[in-house]
Each structure stands twice: as structure tokens, then as C-alpha cells.
Design a protein around this motif. Structure first.
Motif, PDB file in Angstrom:
ATOM      1  N   UNK A 107       2.381  -7.201   1.192  1.00  0.00           N
ATOM      2  CA  UNK A 107       1.944  -6.302   2.253  1.00  0.00           C
ATOM      3  C   UNK A 107       0.706  -6.865   2.936  1.00  0.00           C
ATOM      4  N   UNK A 108       0.541  -6.491   4.184  1.00  0.00           N
ATOM      5  CA  UNK A 108      -0.672  -6.871   4.908  1.00  0.00           C
ATOM      6  C   UNK A 108      -1.848  -6.143   4.284  1.00  0.00           C
ATOM      7  N   UNK A 109      -2.973  -6.819   4.178  1.00  0.00           N
ATOM      8  CA  UNK A 109      -4.157  -6.175   3.609  1.00  0.00           C
ATOM      9  C   UNK A 109      -4.554  -4.960   4.440  1.00  0.00           C
ATOM     10  N   UNK A 110      -4.253  -4.979   5.719  1.00  0.00           N
ATOM     11  CA  UNK A 110      -4.591  -3.848   6.584  1.00  0.00           C
ATOM     12  C   UNK A 110      -3.687  -2.636   6.335  1.00  0.00           C
ATOM     13  N   UNK A 111      -2.637  -2.794   5.531  1.00  0.00           N
ATOM     14  CA  UNK A 111      -1.775  -1.668   5.184  1.00  0.00           C
ATOM     15  C   UNK A 111      -2.262  -0.958   3.922  1.00  0.00           C
ATOM     16  N   UNK A 112      -3.365  -1.435   3.320  1.00  0.00           N
ATOM     17  CA  UNK A 112      -3.791  -0.928   2.015  1.00  0.00           C
ATOM     18  C   UNK A 112      -4.609   0.352   2.131  1.00  0.00           C
ATOM     19  N   UNK A 113      -4.523   1.159   1.078  1.00  0.00           N
ATOM     20  CA  UNK A 113      -5.365   2.341   0.930  1.00  0.00           C
ATOM     21  C   UNK A 113      -6.674   1.941   0.252  1.00  0.00           C
ATOM     22  N   UNK A 149      -0.804  -0.350  -1.367  1.00  0.00           N
ATOM     23  CA  UNK A 149      -0.293  -0.375  -0.002  1.00  0.00           C
ATOM     24  C   UNK A 149       0.218   0.984   0.454  1.00  0.00           C
ATOM     25  N   UNK A 150       0.004   1.266   1.742  1.00  0.00           N
ATOM     26  CA  UNK A 150       0.673   2.415   2.347  1.00  0.00           C
ATOM     27  C   UNK A 150       2.161   2.108   2.413  1.00  0.00           C
ATOM     28  N   UNK A 151       2.415   0.860   2.732  1.00  0.00           N
ATOM     29  CA  UNK A 151       3.799   0.408   2.845  1.00  0.00           C
ATOM     30  C   UNK A 151       3.839  -1.058   2.444  1.00  0.00           C
ATOM     31  N   UNK A 152       4.930  -1.479   1.821  1.00  0.00           N
ATOM     32  CA  UNK A 152       5.065  -2.860   1.366  1.00  0.00           C
ATOM     33  C   UNK A 152       6.537  -3.242   1.357  1.00  0.00           C
ATOM     34  N   UNK A 183       8.942  -0.248   0.572  1.00  0.00           N
ATOM     35  CA  UNK A 183       8.361   0.735  -0.337  1.00  0.00           C
ATOM     36  C   UNK A 183       7.235   1.472   0.386  1.00  0.00           C
ATOM     37  N   UNK A 184       7.149   2.791   0.182  1.00  0.00           N
ATOM     38  CA  UNK A 184       6.098   3.575   0.819  1.00  0.00           C
ATOM     39  C   UNK A 184       5.412   4.462  -0.201  1.00  0.00           C
ATOM     40  N   UNK A 185       4.092   4.422  -0.215  1.00  0.00           N
ATOM     41  CA  UNK A 185       3.321   5.262  -1.131  1.00  0.00           C
ATOM     42  C   UNK A 185       3.417   6.719  -0.703  1.00  0.00           C
ATOM     43  N   UNK A 186       3.647   7.592  -1.660  1.00  0.00           N
ATOM     44  CA  UNK A 186       3.654   9.023  -1.364  1.00  0.00           C
ATOM     45  C   UNK A 186       2.250   9.611  -1.438  1.00  0.00           C
ATOM     46  N   UNK A 187       1.241   8.745  -1.662  1.00  0.00           N
ATOM     47  CA  UNK A 187      -0.135   9.206  -1.780  1.00  0.00           C
ATOM     48  C   UNK A 187      -0.924   9.112  -0.487  1.00  0.00           C
ATOM     49  N   UNK A 188      -0.267   8.837   0.622  1.00  0.00           N
ATOM     50  CA  UNK A 188      -0.961   8.718   1.902  1.00  0.00           C
ATOM     51  C   UNK A 188      -1.309  10.122   2.389  1.00  0.00           C
ATOM     52  N   UNK A 189      -2.577  10.379   2.582  1.00  0.00           N
ATOM     53  CA  UNK A 189      -3.012  11.720   2.978  1.00  0.00           C
ATOM     54  C   UNK A 189      -3.225  11.857   4.485  1.00  0.00           C
ATOM     55  N   UNK A 221      12.246   9.341  -1.792  1.00  0.00           N
ATOM     56  CA  UNK A 221      11.376   8.958  -0.678  1.00  0.00           C
ATOM     57  C   UNK A 221      10.394   7.830  -0.939  1.00  0.00           C
ATOM     58  N   UNK A 222      10.443   7.193  -2.097  1.00  0.00           N
ATOM     59  CA  UNK A 222       9.569   6.044  -2.310  1.00  0.00           C
ATOM     60  C   UNK A 222      10.068   4.822  -1.538  1.00  0.00           C
ATOM     61  N   UNK A 223      11.394   4.687  -1.460  1.00  0.00           N
ATOM     62  CA  UNK A 223      11.981   3.512  -0.808  1.00  0.00           C
ATOM     63  C   UNK A 223      12.572   3.948   0.530  1.00  0.00           C
ATOM     64  N   UNK A 224      11.950   3.491   1.610  1.00  0.00           N
ATOM     65  CA  UNK A 224      12.372   3.867   2.959  1.00  0.00           C
ATOM     66  C   UNK A 224      13.774   3.316   3.230  1.00  0.00           C
ATOM     67  N   UNK A 225      13.956   2.029   2.975  1.00  0.00           N
ATOM     68  CA  UNK A 225      15.268   1.366   3.085  1.00  0.00           C
ATOM     69  C   UNK A 225      15.283   0.233   2.080  1.00  0.00           C
ATOM     70  N   UNK A 226      16.463  -0.069   1.535  1.00  0.00           N
ATOM     71  CA  UNK A 226      16.568  -1.124   0.541  1.00  0.00           C
ATOM     72  C   UNK A 226      17.979  -1.692   0.485  1.00  0.00           C
ATOM     73  N   UNK A 227      18.095  -2.834  -0.192  1.00  0.00           N
ATOM     74  CA  UNK A 227      19.393  -3.441  -0.509  1.00  0.00           C
ATOM     75  C   UNK A 227      19.272  -4.122  -1.870  1.00  0.00           C
TER      76      UNK A 227
END
Length: 196
Positions: free
Chosen positions: A76-82, A87-90, A107-113, A139-145
Motif C-alpha cells: 500500500x502507499x504510505x499515504x493510505x496509512x492510518x 492501511x486504509x486500503x491495500x 483489502x479495506x480496514x473497517x477501522x476507518x473513522x 466487507x474486509x475484501x472489496x474485490x478479490x480473486x
């Protein structure tokens, strides 16, 4: 009814010392397979780190315990981090161990406030470029394969042999790249839209 090949294998392994050898090999298989899988993920980690610069990107395992059930290898980009450096998203892999169904995806964190997560997730899932990919109900995985080849399964672990190993590493890295190309430029626009 067994086919002729299975019959020959059965006859061979049930003869004298062959059976003892087969049992020893069967008992040793999980340890050998787990070591091959760990080495594979370390090689994927190295390949991803060489591709994504340390200045902008974070590449690593989410847990120091490789066998942690929810351990991920993510980028993930460092700018995506909490603030907690999560990561907010990775883009990541989960279920890294033997006999698990490993997948790669967003992957998306469910801890984003500070964002409306449902709206963000729904918009990400409706991106036309992500049609055809799966998503989970928790809802943790937005899309996957699925990882391809699915080297964590016993019937596909042979892809970690010397002949197929580099191709399997390249395939894993390419799966990350595919997701990254789809979302990298869009994440900030979508995140900004759904701030609360």
C-alpha cells in the motif's frame, strides 16, 4: 474403480519397504510443503519490494507470526496509512498457509473513522474495471480473486518446484499489479468524495 496407473502405484507402495517409505514421505510432506510456501512468500515479498519503492510504498506481512490465520502480505502507499500505520486500503494476499484457499485483492480496514465506509466500498465495487472479481460479505475484501496458481493447495504445490517457481512468483506479482493499476489513481478521488 481405480485406473491402471492408480493400480500400479497402489501395487508399488504396498510392497515391503515401499510402504514404510511412503508413510515417511507422507508424514514429512506438511513440513516440507510449509517451508516451500514460506520461501515462496518471502520471494514474492522481495519481488514486490524491488518493484514498489520504499519511499512511497509499504510492502510486508501484517503479522510477525507467519502462521497467524489472518496474516497478509500486502502492498500500500504510505499515504493510505492510518495513524497506527495500518492501511486504509491495500492490495494483499490472505490465507498464505498450506491447505488454505489463498486470494489476492483489495483489502479495506473497517477501522476507518473519517470516511463513509459503505459508500466508499460500494463505489469501489462498482468500478467497471473490477467487474468479474469476487467480494466477500464481511466487507474486509472489496474485490478479490484466487491466487493463480493456487500453490497453497496440495494438488498445485508442484508449482513451487524449481521449474515453475519463478513463473509462480511472477504470476503473484502480476496479480498485485493488475489490482494496483485499477485502483491507484482512483483511491484518493473516491476517498475524498466519502469523507465525513
Amino acid at each position: 474403480m481405480r485406473n491402471e496407473y492408480e493400480e500400479k502405484i497402489f501395487d508399488f507402495y504396498t510392497q515391503g519397504d515401499n510402504f514404510k517409505t511412503m508413510v515417511q514421505v507422507a508424514n514429512a510432506f506438511p513440513a516440507v510443503a510449509n517451508k516451500l510456501i514460506r520461501l515462496f512468500w518471502n520471494d514474492v515479498l522481495i519481488a514486490l519490494r524491488s518493484k514498489y519503492s520504499e519511499q512511497e510504498w509499504e510492502v510486508g506481512f501484517s503479522s510477525s507470526n507467519f502462521d497467524d490465520r489472518f496474516n497478509k502480505l500486502w502492498v500500500y502507499r504510505k499515504s493510505w496509512a492510518l495513524e497506527e500505520n495500518l492501511p486504509k486500503i491495500a492490495i494483499g494476499f490472505e490465507n498464505l498457509q498450506l491447505d488454505k484457499h489463498c486470494w489476492v485483492g483489495i483489502f479495506m480496514s473497517n477501522g476507518i473513522k473519517d470516511h463513509n465506509l459503505d459508500a466508499f466500498r460500494n463505489e469501489m465495487r462498482t468500478l467497471p474495471e473490477l467487474n468479474g472479481y469476487k467480494h466477500d460479505s464481511n466487507n474486509w475484501w472489496v474485490k478479490w480473486e484466487s491466487l493463480s496458481p493456487l500453490i497453497t493447495k496440495r494438488d498445485q504445490i508442484h508449482f513451487l518446484s524449481n521449474d515453475d517457481r519463478q513463473a509462480s512468483i511472477n504470476s503473484a506479482v502480476n496479480q498485485v499489479d493488475t489490482f494496483m493499476k485499477i485502483i491507484d489513481k482512483k483511491i484518493f478521488t473516491i476517498l475524498d468524495k466519502h469523507k465525513v
